[in-house]
Motif scaffolding. Structure first.
Motif, short mmCIF file in Angstrom:
data_model
loop_
_atom_site.label_atom_id
_atom_site.label_comp_id
_atom_site.label_asym_id
_atom_site.label_seq_id
_atom_site.Cartn_x
_atom_site.Cartn_y
_atom_site.Cartn_z
N TYR A 89 0.82 -1.21 0.00
CA TYR A 89 0.00 0.00 0.00
C TYR A 89 0.86 1.26 0.00
O TYR A 89 0.63 2.18 -0.80
N ILE A 90 1.84 1.31 0.88
CA ILE A 90 2.67 2.52 1.00
C ILE A 90 3.41 2.81 -0.30
O ILE A 90 3.42 3.94 -0.80
N THR A 91 4.03 1.77 -0.87
CA THR A 91 4.80 1.95 -2.10
C THR A 91 3.91 2.36 -3.27
O THR A 91 4.19 3.34 -3.98
N GLN A 92 2.83 1.63 -3.46
CA GLN A 92 1.99 1.87 -4.64
C GLN A 92 1.16 3.15 -4.52
O GLN A 92 0.87 3.81 -5.52
N SER A 93 0.77 3.51 -3.30
CA SER A 93 0.02 4.76 -3.13
C SER A 93 0.90 5.98 -3.44
O SER A 93 0.42 6.97 -4.00
N GLU A 94 2.19 5.88 -3.08
CA GLU A 94 3.12 6.96 -3.41
C GLU A 94 3.27 7.09 -4.92
O GLU A 94 3.26 8.20 -5.47
N LEU A 95 3.43 5.97 -5.61
CA LEU A 95 3.55 6.00 -7.07
C LEU A 95 2.27 6.50 -7.72
O LEU A 95 2.32 7.21 -8.73
N TYR A 96 1.14 6.15 -7.14
CA TYR A 96 -0.15 6.62 -7.66
C TYR A 96 -0.26 8.13 -7.55
O TYR A 96 -0.69 8.81 -8.49
N ASP A 97 0.13 8.66 -6.40
CA ASP A 97 0.05 10.11 -6.19
C ASP A 97 0.94 10.88 -7.16
O ASP A 97 0.64 12.02 -7.53
N HIS A 98 2.05 10.24 -7.58
CA HIS A 98 2.97 10.88 -8.51
C HIS A 98 2.60 10.58 -9.97
O HIS A 98 3.29 11.05 -10.89
N GLY A 99 1.54 9.80 -10.18
CA GLY A 99 1.10 9.52 -11.54
C GLY A 99 2.03 8.64 -12.33
O GLY A 99 2.03 8.68 -13.57
N SER A 100 2.82 7.81 -11.66
CA SER A 100 3.79 6.96 -12.34
C SER A 100 3.14 5.62 -12.69
O SER A 100 3.32 4.62 -11.98
N THR A 101 2.40 5.60 -13.79
CA THR A 101 1.66 4.39 -14.17
C THR A 101 2.60 3.23 -14.47
O THR A 101 2.35 2.10 -14.06
N GLY A 102 3.67 3.51 -15.20
CA GLY A 102 4.62 2.45 -15.54
C GLY A 102 5.26 1.85 -14.31
O GLY A 102 5.35 0.61 -14.18
N TRP A 103 5.69 2.69 -13.38
CA TRP A 103 6.30 2.18 -12.16
C TRP A 103 5.29 1.51 -11.26
O TRP A 103 5.62 0.62 -10.47
N LEU A 104 4.02 1.92 -11.36
CA LEU A 104 2.96 1.23 -10.62
C LEU A 104 2.87 -0.23 -11.07
O LEU A 104 2.71 -1.13 -10.25
N ALA A 105 2.95 -0.44 -12.38
CA ALA A 105 2.91 -1.81 -12.90
C ALA A 105 4.12 -2.60 -12.42
O ALA A 105 3.99 -3.77 -12.02
N VAL A 106 5.30 -1.97 -12.44
CA VAL A 106 6.51 -2.65 -11.97
C VAL A 106 6.37 -3.02 -10.50
O VAL A 106 6.71 -4.14 -10.08
N ALA A 107 5.88 -2.07 -9.69
CA ALA A 107 5.72 -2.33 -8.26
C ALA A 107 4.69 -3.42 -8.02
O ALA A 107 4.87 -4.29 -7.14
N ARG A 108 3.59 -3.40 -8.79
CA ARG A 108 2.55 -4.43 -8.62
C ARG A 108 3.12 -5.82 -8.91
O ARG A 108 2.84 -6.78 -8.19
N LEU A 109 3.94 -5.93 -9.95
CA LEU A 109 4.51 -7.22 -10.32
C LEU A 109 5.59 -7.63 -9.32
O LEU A 109 5.64 -8.79 -8.87
N ALA A 110 6.48 -6.69 -8.98
CA ALA A 110 7.59 -7.02 -8.10
C ALA A 110 7.13 -7.33 -6.68
O ALA A 110 7.75 -8.14 -5.98
N MET A 111 6.05 -6.69 -6.24
CA MET A 111 5.55 -6.90 -4.89
C MET A 111 4.34 -7.83 -4.89
O MET A 111 3.67 -7.97 -3.87
N GLY A 112 4.09 -8.46 -6.03
CA GLY A 112 2.95 -9.38 -6.13
C GLY A 112 3.30 -10.78 -5.72
O GLY A 112 3.44 -11.08 -4.53
N TRP A 113 3.46 -11.67 -6.71
CA TRP A 113 3.69 -13.09 -6.36
C TRP A 113 5.03 -13.35 -5.68
O TRP A 113 5.11 -14.29 -4.88
N PRO A 114 6.12 -12.57 -5.91
CA PRO A 114 7.34 -12.86 -5.14
C PRO A 114 7.15 -12.67 -3.63
O PRO A 114 7.56 -13.52 -2.84
N LEU A 115 6.50 -11.56 -3.24
CA LEU A 115 6.24 -11.35 -1.81
C LEU A 115 5.21 -12.34 -1.29
O LEU A 115 5.29 -12.77 -0.14
N THR A 116 4.25 -12.69 -2.13
CA THR A 116 3.25 -13.68 -1.72
C THR A 116 3.91 -15.02 -1.45
O THR A 116 3.62 -15.70 -0.46
N ALA A 117 4.83 -15.42 -2.34
CA ALA A 117 5.55 -16.69 -2.15
C ALA A 117 6.36 -16.66 -0.87
O ALA A 117 6.42 -17.65 -0.12
N LEU A 118 7.00 -15.52 -0.58
CA LEU A 118 7.77 -15.39 0.65
C LEU A 118 6.88 -15.48 1.88
O LEU A 118 7.22 -16.14 2.87
#
Length: 241
Positions: free
Chosen positions: A176-205
């Motif tokens: 939430y903290i990471t992606q909300s910051e990217l959302y506020d800055h309008g960084s759509t591309g980095w939002l996708a990167v954060a969603r993928l990087a913090m998605g299944w890898p963190l879920t697996a961990l």
């Protein structure tokens, strides 16, 4: 003098018939399996991978159509492969909600808004479950395995589930903290990167940490039920006086 034998097939008609009970040892689905397995985690990233580049090249309308089309295709593939329906349905609904929000906001970053607020809600619920002494990981794990709620009577087991639940809460809070910051800055591309990087890898961990904690908690429960304290497991091997 004739001898009688206790033959189950030819016994005394007055005797009760032998009863045969069949037991089935069905393995309870794991947390990862409940989420759709590894393939389910991968499927969940495909609409995002399609949405962002299509939006960058052809615009928001084309991106929304592409995301929905890919989600429907994945749904059909999972039906054809006879995979669990719940993850497939929830995945399709999730993409539909994200596309709807992007359409209403008129901005590609709106596609990620539902996921951002969902992670915050999850983090809050998980923390509250610890506060009220019903850690959600313990509840979910034992509901899936069908073992009931006896684990709440064992203090160390309860603490283990508290830690596992807190770990998941931290994962959701970090998202939430990471992606909300990217959302506020309008960084759509980095939002996708954060969603993928913090998605299944963190879920697996998180799943791995949960399994390790739950296995330790289960061993402690077994020791307690056998009359051996977890701090002194060698007592079980001592000869009786």
């Amino acid at each position: 003098m004739a001898q009688t034998t206790n033959d189950p097939a030819g016994g005394d008609p007055g005797d009760p018939a032998p009863q045969i009970t069949e037991t089935t040892d069905e393995k309870a689905p794991s947390i990862l399996e409940q989420m759709g397995g590894v393939s389910g985690l991968i499927y969940s990233t495909v609409p995002i991978v399609v949405f962002v580049p299509v939006n960058a090249v052809w615009g928001l309308t084309a991106a929304m159509i592409a995301a929905i089309a890919v989600a429907v295709l994945i749904f059909c593939v999972r039906l054809w492969r006879r995979e669990p329906l719940n993850p497939a349905i929830s995945g399709l609904i999730g993409v539909a909600i994200c596309v709807f929000i992007a359409h209403r906001t008129g901005d590609a970053k709106g596609y990620f808004l539902f996921g951002i607020w969902t992670t915050l809600a999850y983090a809050i619920v998980f923390v509250l479950s610890i506060v009220v002494r019903w850690p959600l990981i313990g509840v979910a794990w034992n509901l899936i395995s069908g073992e009931g709620m006896a684990w709440r009577k064992h203090r160390k087991t309860l603490i283990a589930y508290d830690i596992a639940t807190a770990f998941w809460a931290l994962v959701f809070a970090a998202r939430y903290i990471t992606q909300s910051e990217l959302y506020d800055h309008g960084s759509t591309g980095w939002l996708a990167v954060a969603r993928l990087a913090m998605g299944w890898p963190l879920t697996a961990l998180a799943v791995l940490a949960t399994v390790l904690l739950v296995r330790r908690a289960t061993r402690q429960e077994d020791l307690i039920e056998s009359g051996v304290t977890p701090d002194d497991p060698d007592r079980a091997r001592l000869p009786a006086d």
